[in-house]
Structure formats: structure tokens, C-alpha cells
Write an enzyme that holds these catalytic residues in place. Structure first.
Site, PDB file in Angstrom:
ATOM      1  N   ASP A  95      39.503  50.937  39.575  1.00  0.00           N
ATOM      2  CA  ASP A  95      40.064  49.652  39.177  1.00  0.00           C
ATOM      3  C   ASP A  95      40.194  48.735  40.395  1.00  0.00           C
ATOM      4  O   ASP A  95      39.444  48.872  41.360  1.00  0.00           O
ATOM      5  CB  ASP A  95      41.427  49.900  38.498  1.00  0.00           C
ATOM      6  CG  ASP A  95      41.732  48.911  37.391  1.00  0.00           C
ATOM      7  OD1 ASP A  95      42.021  47.753  37.716  1.00  0.00           O
ATOM      8  OD2 ASP A  95      41.682  49.304  36.210  1.00  0.00           O
ATOM      9  N   HIS A 113      46.572  45.111  37.849  1.00  0.00           N
ATOM     10  CA  HIS A 113      45.938  45.771  36.694  1.00  0.00           C
ATOM     11  C   HIS A 113      45.830  47.277  36.902  1.00  0.00           C
ATOM     12  O   HIS A 113      46.183  48.079  36.017  1.00  0.00           O
ATOM     13  CB  HIS A 113      44.568  45.151  36.445  1.00  0.00           C
ATOM     14  CG  HIS A 113      43.863  45.674  35.235  1.00  0.00           C
ATOM     15  ND1 HIS A 113      43.022  46.774  35.279  1.00  0.00           N
ATOM     16  CD2 HIS A 113      43.860  45.260  33.942  1.00  0.00           C
ATOM     17  CE1 HIS A 113      42.537  47.001  34.064  1.00  0.00           C
ATOM     18  NE2 HIS A 113      43.036  46.102  33.240  1.00  0.00           N
ATOM     19  N   SER A 164      42.143  48.091  27.940  1.00  0.00           N
ATOM     20  CA  SER A 164      42.476  48.618  29.268  1.00  0.00           C
ATOM     21  C   SER A 164      43.703  49.518  29.213  1.00  0.00           C
ATOM     22  O   SER A 164      43.834  50.462  30.002  1.00  0.00           O
ATOM     23  CB  SER A 164      42.766  47.475  30.239  1.00  0.00           C
ATOM     24  OG  SER A 164      41.606  47.005  30.869  1.00  0.00           O
TER      25      SER A 164
END
Length: 935
Positions: free
Chosen positions: A164, A225, A380
Site C-alpha cells: 500500500d 490508507h 479496500s
């Protein structure tokens, strides 16, 4: 205290900073080319690999460390250009470079998560239960997490790679979850202690910053994220703070492969995690176009025991999303309360499972750097929940392979089609269930392979519109034996008619592969386009009708070539004039190429029939600047196919015309092509290629040449040699090593007039002009010399010139010949001529038995060649030669000749190349012509 905020201003700032970060990485992706060499380069010297381009290239590096040359991915390289335009120019050149298997721009992907608009402050809390926000983690309850924890709890021995934008392990929920590389932690600073090619990768790796610190950078809320994803998977449980992760106690390997909203190095991240021994790799990102590099990396990881968990995408569409749409990837769609599909989720046949993905609370940090929590939504958020279940399953069943582990998680899912009738069959087998994955006795099968055979049609095993195929799909069973297995096939393609959609497998024991009792039957509609990769989905159910497996595949039923194989030579015969055919359907290289004997699998990178007429050229080996142009196009209603033959044991046909040429360059030529082959031992060393070339224009062709462009790659392309053998009248190519077959092209009907061997590094250099003018120059350049040093070579091989009247045709024939030496090549050429019914040519001109006009052969006349006067019938002739000024330079009186021809004394021939005119007078009738001298 719990605080709820509406973050409208935050959204604006978030978007602006994400855009800036994304622009920077998008620029990198737009300048980087992923390429794969056919052989490992000796060095990374830019001047050697990409001559003349060193000023335009910023860097060249290998995807894998140079030490790991045994891996099939060791031939992958990244070339970064200094600007985007240069990158596009380099890409175009690399795609036609015979040293290169494929080249493509770096695939750019995007994260599949977004903020829900709710934020919760972290820090010490005085509320119970122990994890104060656990009651808000509805997703854990939906997947039966508590029951699963009764069976197994997380353990540091299992890690999940979060591939990520980086992970912040300063968060209290994650500070004890950081994976570490023991060899590097206990090693010396600045040294690659574990020999994996990455220095000081103590806790993962940063492929954006190219260092061993995978912490998000810059450290702003816009880079959270990956930290949010990590918290869903492994946030500490029972620590008196915030939330609980589904696999609390397991480790996180952080691999930073992007920034902001953009993922540029995701596939390097997959390789790093896989080669570091981490089995479960989470990819909460994706994009809408496929990539051959991507497919190779995914296949490598699957073959090495990894489970790739990937978010399905947030586009509310059935369109394919990569890498989640690739078979073998554990693709995850998003659901909300009541197992209803999230309004944003991707859906479709490639989805394997679904998982909660709306208002998923997890870890991040605030602007002041304090740890915090927020509820986000997206696929996600669904993917790390599934990755965590995979981790628990690995702990409970440590001997499972990656494919077996994925099969168990898939098979344990709960059906949700009943509450999602509009998405029935498109949300995977169902919503994951953690308890069933670790405790239940499960039934499940997975895809093994697909075999296609023609059931109605012409029998050539290529399924074209109007024909029917039998599709046999075999399966593996990685779980317990299962009875009553039934497979059902479907497709999103409207032009595919499924007449037998069901195959009964019966009882499928453990192991495999096992085939169904009867194949599926598919018919391609009459009006369908050809050369398509057909999308199919197979769903398997067990004895009680429950879903036990699903697979999606792209199946090529129809190709643009046919394979001719006599047991010694195997040739891909293309319907557009191509030889050793390689096609690209769905970005996958296909085609049999050219194989000789039992040695190298390929000897030819690409070949094409070439026709040159009065300065114009038609072929399918054309590059004009940075553009690729294919002149030959299939004749409407025709295609390459095997046909029954009275001439040979094997015969194939094709027909093509030069409709792809520029309007002013069009020759209006049609070519009807044939391949003839025999199975007996005496004829196994050659294939005959016959071409009937028709001039469909209103003008005659005065100087026509026909032959081939052949880019030879005999085993290692860089050590090939080629030239002309006058005794056999054949062009040859060989490798500078013993033990490999030679290959050549022999003329059967017309003597070869041009054999030019080219150094591909020079001829196809980035700034070279590989134009029709250059090809015409080579077609008319006569016989060139053999290269004495090993090179990567191509050849132009041709006969001519000849005249072809308007609306008339000429038939020419050649042979592909093989042998262990030049002498064996000559023997193969003579055997081919005998089989075809043509005389031994040996650099002498064709004798036209039905010729109506006297003529001089060969034309052009190469250095040291012999001129022959040929008459329609026996007689006596006077021959005179003139230069372009009209001055007579040679004269022969009272020459006796006929169809057998008469040799003319060569002593008069001028020393320089040039055009001569001649007159032949027989019985008071005069014939005029011209001949080209090549010195």
C-alpha cells in the site's frame, strides 16, 4: 470521550494533497517502461542495451536483484525516460525489438477506499468493554469473528503483507504488529545481510523512496490508507484501546508502493513480499487495464504458495479490474448491513467472495500526529478483513498451500444471492465467514485447466463464427471429497450461444485434476467478430446445491494462424502473411512460432511475406517512425486453415491483400498462400511455401520482387549468423554454437536475387529509418555477404525482378529447410524441389516452358553471376546491350538457344552496378528489355 466531525474542509484539503502526490507518481508511471528481455542481458549499460538513447534515459534497473538470475522474472527491467514523449518513443521501438519479449508502460493503480466522513479520537478511554469501539465494528460480527477466535487466535508467526502507501507503526494498535527481517535487524548497517538485493530492509521496503523505511511519506493524514488497512487486519485486541483486528496478534509486513491515491510499484511489492516468505499479500488497490507484467508477477506469486487478496474496485460496474480480475486472485467485493451489496462495489464473474466494506472503523492519525480512528468505506476495507481470515486459517491449518488456503476461505462463504437478486452470481460464492473457514468441514473445488475441441465445423480445431466447440474444464479438490458435483458455464458475451451449459462431475475426490463427465457446448454466432478472447465463468455446486467453487477464464477459441507440424518442423502459418506467428489477444502472446528438430523451441521471432513492386513495398514487418503498420490484411471470408490435400500429407491455405497500405502505396495485390508438408522421413526436413500473387491493378508491374522478411532467433538471438549459399541457392541462418539445427529459405521456382543479412542492433536502432524505401533498397541489393561475428540478425530474402501484367498472376514457391550443416540444408532444398516438381536451380534462372517472349536471366544479375539467353523455342538470336545513354556496351551474334537457355560470355559486363537495356532479335522479330547489374 467520542467525538464525531463532519470533515468538509478536510475533504477539500485531502483531495488537493492527494492530487499533488498522485500527479508526481503518475508522472513516474508515464515515464517508466516495464520490459522483459528474451535472454538475460550481460550488463545494465544503457549504451549497449539501448544504443543512442543514453541521453534520453534517466535510469535502467532490474525488477529483481541481479543475483537471482534463475527466476523467470530475472529478465524483467524498468527503463525510466527523462520525459513522457521519449518514453512513448522508446516503448514503440522496444515492442518491435526482437530481443524483447514484451514492453509496456508501468501499470498505474489506485487505492479502493475512501473516508466515510466520521472520525473518532484515540487515546486512553474509560469505557468498557476492553476494546471500546468494538461494538461499532459490525463487520467483525457479520463474519462470525468471535466464534473463530474460540478456535484460533492470531500469532506473530504469521504475517500479512500490506502492499500500500505505507503503514505507521507508531499507532498504539499497531506498535507490536510490525514484521521484522531478522537477518537485517541483527546484521550490519548498510549491508544486504540476507542477500535479497535490498539493503537494510529491516521492517519491509519502500519502493517509492527506494529505501528500507515503509513509513508513509510525507507523514500527513492523506497518507493513512495503508495504516487503515493494517488496523482492520491486525489491530490489537483487548488492549483497552479503540478497535480489534480480525487477526490481532499476527504481524504486518509494510511494503510502500505508492503515495496518496496512486499505486505505482504494487507488483514489485508483491514480489518482495513473496520472496521474503510472506504467504498472504493484501492489495487494496487496482485499475481498469490489464498488463502482461502484472500477469507474470501474479502467476509467480501463486506458484510460490502466496495468496493474493485484492479489492474488487469501487466503480459500481461489471468491468474488469486488475489485479482482482485475474484468475487465482482472491478478489473481494463489498457488502453492507444485511449482506446487501455496497452501492459502489465492482461486481461480476471474477469476484470470489464478498466482505463488509461500509463504515469500517480502523486506525489512522490526525493532523497533529496523534493516533486516531475513522470509519472508511470501499472494497479496500473489505480485502484486509479477508486477508485476516486467511491468516487465522493459516494458523489453524499450517500445512495448506496458498491455493488450498484460498479455496478454504472461498468455500466457507455464506450465500447472499437471495438478498441481492440483481447481483446473483456476481458477488462471489458469498460473504466470508471466519468461523467456518477455521472450524467447518468444507467442500470446494477450483479451476485446473480448460481444453477446447471442435464439434461442428470444418475440423481444423479453430472455432470461427458459426462453429461449435466442446469445452472440457477440469478441477482440483483441495478440501474433503465431495459428491454430486455439477458445473455450470456462463458468459457475459451476447454472441456466445451455450447449448450445453451443464457438466456433471459426480464425486470428486481430493487431489486432481479431474474432468467432468461431459463437456460444455458453445457456439459462436454467425455475425461475431473473430480473434477474440471469450470470457467464461464456471460455477460448481455440490450434492445439496450449495456453491463450492467458481472460476473465470479468457478462452481463445479462434486464432489468426494455423499450426503446420510434420513432426520435425512446426510452423505458425498466419492468415495475414506472417510466419512463425505470434499474436496478442488480451495482451497474451500466442502462437507456435517456428520449431525445428528437437532442439530450440523457437528459431524465428517473426517472419512476413514481402512484395516489392516498382519502388513500393507491402509486408507485415513495417515500422514507419514510431508507428507500426501492417499492410497485409486477410481477404474477407478467408482465414488460415488446414485443408484436405491431394498434393501433400498436410496442406494449409490463407489469402491476404494489401488493404493496409497507404492509399498512394497500395499495389492492389492479392496473395493466395499454401503450405505443403509430408510426414515421411525423407521429407521431414522441409516445408514448402507457395504463393500465387495476383496483380489486380489496371497497370502492369514492371519490376516485381517477392520473398520474406525473417527475424531469426535461434536459441540465443545475439549469437546468430546468416548468409547465402550459392550452391544450394538458399539463404541460411545458424547459431555460433554446435549442436543446434540450421534453418534456411530455398527458392523452388525462381532463383534468389537478394539475400541481405542485417544486424538488428543497427538496422532497427531507435533512430534508424526502417521504411519502405529501405526495404526496396534491400530487395534490389542482390546477394550480400555473410556476417562473420555473432549478431542478432534479420534477413531479406527475395526473387525477382519479374513482370506481371494487369489482372494476371504468377506463382512462386520457396521452402523452409533445416539441417545440421550447410550440406544438409542443400540436400533438404533439393528434396523440396523434387517434391514440388521443380528442377534444381542452384542460382540459375527459372526456365519458363510456356514463355512466349525471349528474355535474359537472372534479373538482376548479382556479382559473379551468369547471364543466360532463353528463347521460347530453339533458334538463333542476336543480342545487344546498351547503357542509359544509348551506347552499345556488348553484342552477341548468332547465339544458339531455346528453352534450356544459353550462357553468354560475361567478359563484357561493366565493372559498376547500373541499369542496362537489351534487344533480342530472332527471325526478324525484336524483343526489348532491361536488366539491373548489382556489384
Amino acid at each position: 470521550m467520542v467525538r464525531y466531525n463532519l470533515l468538509w474542509l478536510g475533504f477539500v484539503i485531502f483531495a488537493v494533497v492527494l492530487t499533488a502526490a498522485g500527479d508526481e507518481l503518475q508522472d513516474i508511471a508515464a515515464r517508466e517502461i516495464i520490459m522483459k528481455w528474451r535472454q538475460n542481458p550481460v550488463s545494465l549499460d544503457t549504451d549497449e542495451l539501448l544504443p543512442g538513447q543514453e541521453r534520453k534515459i534517466e535510469s535502467v534497473r532490474k525488477i529483481l536483484p541481479a543475483e537471482d538470475r534463475r527466476s523467470p522474472l530475472s529478465k524483467l527491467m524498468v527503463v525510466r525516460a527523462k520525459d513522457r514523449l521519449t518514453a512513448q518513443a522508446l516503448l514503440a521501438q522496444l515492442r518491435v525489438d526482437s530481443r524483447v519479449e514484451y514492453a509496456e508502460m508501468r501499470p498505474l493503480r489506485y487505492v479502493d477506499g475512501s473516508r466515510s466522513g466520521r472520525n473518532e479520537e484515540g487515546g486512553a478511554l474509560d469505557v468498557v468493554p476492553d476494546d471500546p469501539f468494538y461494538s461499532q465494528q459490525w463487520g467483525l460480527q457479520a463474519v462470525d469473528a468471535e466464534a473463530a477466535w474460540m478456535e484460533v487466535v492470531g500469532d506473530p508467526s504469521v504475517a500479512i503483507a500490506v502492499n500500500d502507501v505505507g503503514v505507521w507503526f507508531g499507532h498504539p494498535e499497531l506498535e507490536h504488529a510490525r514484521w521484522q527481517n531478522d537477518a537485517e535487524v541483527n546484521g550490519a548497517e548498510g549491508v544486504d545481510d540476507d542477500g535479497n538485493g535490498y539493503i537494510d530492509d529491516l521492517y519491509g521496503y519502500d519502493f517509492v523512496g527506494m529505501d528500507g523505511d515503509p513509513t508513509p511519506e510525507p507523514f500527513t493524514v492523506e497518507q493513512t490508507h495503508g495504516t487503515h488497512v493494517a488496523g482492520i487486519a491486525v489491530a490489537a485486541r483487548n488492549n483497552g484501546r479503540g478497535i480489534a483486528g480480525i487477526a490481532s496478534g499476527c504481524r504486518i509486513m509494510a511494503v510502500r508502493t505508492g503515495q496518496g491515491n496512486s499505486i505505482t510499484h504494487g507488483y514489485e511489492g508483491i514480489l518482495y513480499a513473496c520472496r521474503s516468505g510472506v504467504k498472504i499479500i493484501n492489495c487494496s488497490w487496482g485499475g481498469g487495464s490489464d498488463s502482461q507484467y502484472e500477469q507474470e508477477v501474479i502467476q509467480y506469486a501463486l506458484d510460490h504458495g502466496c495468496v493474493i487478496v485484492a479489492s474488487a474496485g469501487n466503480g459500481n460496474t461489471i468491468e474488469r479490474h486488475y489485479p482482482s480480475s485475474l484468475e487465482g486472485v482472491l478478489s473481494v467485493a463489498a457488502t453492507g448491513l444485511g449482506d446487501r451489496a455496497a452501492s459502489f462495489t465492482h461486481y461480476g464473474p471474477s469476484i470470489k467472495v464478498s466482505a463488509p466494506g461500509i463504515n469500517i472503523l480502523s486506525t489512522l492519525w490526525e493532523e497533529n500526529g496523534n493516533p486516531s480512528y475513522a470509519a472508511w468505506q470501499g472494497t479496500s476495507m473489505s480485502a484486509p478483513l479477508v486477508a485476516g481470515i486467511c491468516a487465522l486459517t493459516e494458523l489453524k491449518f499450517p500445512t495448506l498451500s496458498g491455493r488450498e488456503l484460498a479455496a478454504r476461505v472461498i468455500a466457507s462463504s455464506e450465500p447472499i444471492d437471495a438478498v441481492n437478486p440483481d447481483y446473483a452470481g456476481w458477488l462471489g460464492i458469498g460473504r466470508v465467514n471466519a468461523w467456518r473457514a477455521v472450524a467447518d468441514e468444507l467442500e470446494g473445488v477450483r479451476f485446473a485447466e480448460v481444453r477446447v475441441s471442435e464439434t461442428t465445423g470444418n475440423g481444423d480445431q479453430r472455432i470461427i463464427p458459426g462453429e461449435t466447440a466442446a469445452i472440457a474444464v477440469s478441477v482440483y479438490n483441495d478440501l474433503v471429497p465431495v459428491g454430486g458435483v455439477v458445473g455450470t458455464i456462463s458468459s457475459t458475451l451476447d454472441s456466445l450461444l451455450i447449448s450445453s451449459p451443464v457438466s456433471v462431475y459426480g464425486t470428486v475426490p481430493e487431489g486432481g485434476p479431474f474432468s467432468g463427465g461431459s463437456p460444455f457446448q458453445l457456439t459462436i454466432a454467425e455475425n461475431s467478430s473473430r480473434r477474440r478472447a471469450i470470457p467464461i465463468t464456471i460455477d460448481w455446486t455440490g450434492s445439496e446445491g450449495s456453491s463450492i467453487g467458481r472460476a473465470t477464464q479468457q478462452v481463445v477459441l479462434d486464432t489468426s494462424w494455423v499450426t503446420v507440424d510434420n513432426g520435425s518442423i512446426r510452423l505458425g502459418f498466419g492468415e495475414d502473411g506472417s510466419l512463425g506467428y505470434h499474436d496478442y489477444i488480451g495482451n497474451v502472446t500466442l502462437g507456435p512460432g517456428l520449431r525445428v528438430a528437437e532442439g530450440p523451441t523457437q528459431t524465428l521471432y517473426h517472419g512476413s511475406f514481402i512484395l516489392g513492386v516498382d519502388g513500393k513495398v507491402a509486408d507485415n514487418a513495417s515500422t514507419h517512425g514510431n508507428d507500426i503498420r501492417y499492410d497485409w490484411r486477410i481477404v474477407d471470408g478467408e482465414y488460415a486453415q488446414l485443408i484436405s490435400s491431394e498434393r501433400a500429407d498436410i496442406e494449409a491455405k490463407a489469402a491476404f491483400e494489401d488493404r493496409g497500405s497507404e492509399p498512394l502505396d497500395q499495389l492492389f495485390a492479392r496473395v493466395d498462400a499454401r503450405v505443403l508438408a509430408w510426414n515421411d522421413e525423407a521429407a521431414k526436413q522441409f516445408l514448402i511455401l507457395e504463393y500465387t500473387v495476383t496483380n489486380r491493378s489496371v497497370n502492369p508491374w514492371l519490376n516485381a520482387y517477392w520473398g520474406f522478411f525473417m527475424d531469426w532467433d535461434i536459441v540465443a538471438s545475439e549469437i546468430n549468423s546468416g548468409g547465402y549459399d550459392a550452391e544450394g541457392d538458399l539463404a541460411f541462418a545458424e547459431q555460433f554454437q554446435d549442436g543446434y539445427s540450421m534453418v534456411g529459405i530455398a527458392s523452388l521456382t525462381h532463383p534468389l536475387s537478394a539475400v541481405q543479412t542485417m544486424d538488428n542492433r543497427v538496422e532497427f536502432a531507435f533512430d534508424a529509418d526502417w521504411s519502405d524505401e529501405r526495404k526496396w533498397e534491400l530487395l534490389t541489393a542482390g546477394i550480400g555477404s555473410e556476417n562473420s561475428e555473432p549478431k542478432d540478425i534479420s534477413q531479406i530474402i527475395a526473387s525477382g525482378p519479374d513482370e506481371v501484367a494487369a489482372n494476371s498472376a504468377v506463382t512462386v514457391a520457396f521452402a523452409i529447410v533445416t539441417g545440421a550443416s550447410r550440406e544438409e540444408l542443400r540436400e533438404s532444398a533439393e528434396a523440396a524441389r523434387t517434391s514440388y516438381g521443380s528442377p534444381a536451380i542452384k542460382a540459375e534462372p527459372e526456365i519458363k516452358e510456356n514463355s512466349k517472349r525471349p528474355a535474359i536471366y537472372p534479373n538482376p544479375l548479382a556479382n559473379q553471376g551468369k547471364l543466360r539467353l532463353v528463347l521460347a523455342e530453339d533458334g538463333i538470336a542476336t543480342v545487344r546491350f546498351y547503357n542509359i545513354l544509348g551506347q552499345m556496351v556488348g553484342s552477341f551474334e548468332q547465339v544458339k538457344s531455346g528453352q534450356a537457355g544459353a550462357i553468354l560470355d560475361p567478359s563484357w559486363i561493366p565493372a559498376a552496378s547500373g541499369l542496362l537495356f537489351y534487344s533480342i532479335e530472332v527471325n526478324g522479330e525484336q524483343t526489348l528489355g532491361k536488366i539491373l547489374l548489382l556489384k
